[in-house]
Design a protein around this motif. Structure first.
Motif: not given
Ligand code: NAP
Length: 252
Positions: A98-109, A226-233
């Motif tokens: 299982y490989l998951r792509l998880d683009r980074p969230p926007w940071p608050e500037k 939401p929290e994702g599965p605990n694995c490398t993304t």
């Protein structure tokens, strides 16, 4: 593993389209791309495409077993937690990569005025002081805002949507990103928006609304992921694709 590696690509994002194109260029791979079927005119994809879901984790397990799938590549949206959880759990159970792509969230500037909400319901609770509200959260979770009355809403979504909160006016815009900063500034001004509601989706395609709110000094009710599965993304398509080719960093 089968002789020809069989991949199930879970789509619904622009990154998934890119992955579909990259994977389909490799004749040595067998790829099926799967969409939920929410969008009436999805971006063109190569190869076999299936639509409409599997019937929960159990249905997905049946599909994976029948098709002898070796890899799931999960390139669904960061807020698509049901399919991600089903896919992760099914892979764990069946010993599938299982490989998951998880683009980074926007940071608050600096100069951002973010009011954080853990989910859409909490976001809907934070509206008392605002009258002119720009809802840019897609169409599926609008029901949480249905209870608010005496508001003026601007609702933007890709597909048409039914939304009629009591004693309120609603203007609908059907549009798909990317949106430019100039166009977003124009929109905020035209509708005299007081607050934007957004998911923290990350990525460039829809970031201009966040930049526009910052430039106009307007608050954003920002719904956290939401929290994702605990694995490398993987944060981007190239990183995931390279890791896949090298057989690295899967979650089993
Ligand atoms: P979700 O809540 O995680 O999924 C709901 C159900 O839709 C899943 O249980 C699954 O049905 C089916 N499904 C979702 N993605 C699928 C896929 N790629 N292939 C096959 N079935 C899929 O997802 P959602 O938030 O409704 O999003 C639906 C799709 O829109 C996703 O593919 C996502 O990438 C895309 N999208 C979502 C958002 C968002 O804000 N949520 C934004 C942009 C794009 P079964 O249980 O029957 O298998």
């Amino acid at each position: 593993m089968t002789e020809v590696p069989r991949i199930l690509l879970l789509g619904g994002t622009e990154e998934a389209v890119r992955l579909n194109h990259l994977l389909s260029e490799r004749a040595e791979l067998s790829v099926v791309t799967s969409l939920a079927g929410r969008t009436s005119a999805p971006t063109a994809l190569n190869g076999e495409v299936i639509t409409g879901g599997f019937g929960g984790q159990e249905g997905l397990e049946t599909f994976l077993t029948e098709k002898s799938v070796d890899y799931i590549i999960d390139a669904t949206h960061p807020f698509a937690s049901q399919i991600t959880n089903s896919a992760f759990m099914a892979c764990q159970k069946l010993g599938i990569n299982y490989l998951r792509l998880d683009r980074p969230p926007w940071p608050e500037k600096q100069d951002d005025i973010w009011i954080k909400a853990r989910n859409v319901e909490e976001a809907a609770d934070k509206h008392e002081t605002y009258s002119r509200i720009f809802l840019s959260i897609g169409r599926q979770e609008l029901t949480a805002f249905q209870q608010l009355s005496n508001k003026q809403f601007l609702v933007r979504s890709i597909e048409a949507v039914a939304f009629n909160p009591p004693a309120s006016t609603v203007r609908f815009i059907q549009a798909r990103g990317p949106f430019s900063l100039a166009a977003e500034l124009e929109l905020f001004k035209e509708y005299q928006i007081e607050v934007l509601v957004s998911k923290n989706s990350g990525g460039d395609a829809t970031y201009a609304k966040i930049a526009a709110a910052r430039e106009l000094g307007l608050p954003v009710i920002m719904i956290e992921r939401p929290e994702g599965p605990n694995c490398t993304t993987f944060q981007d398509v190239d990183g995931l694709f390279q890791a896949f080719l090298l057989g690295r960093n899967t979650c089993t």
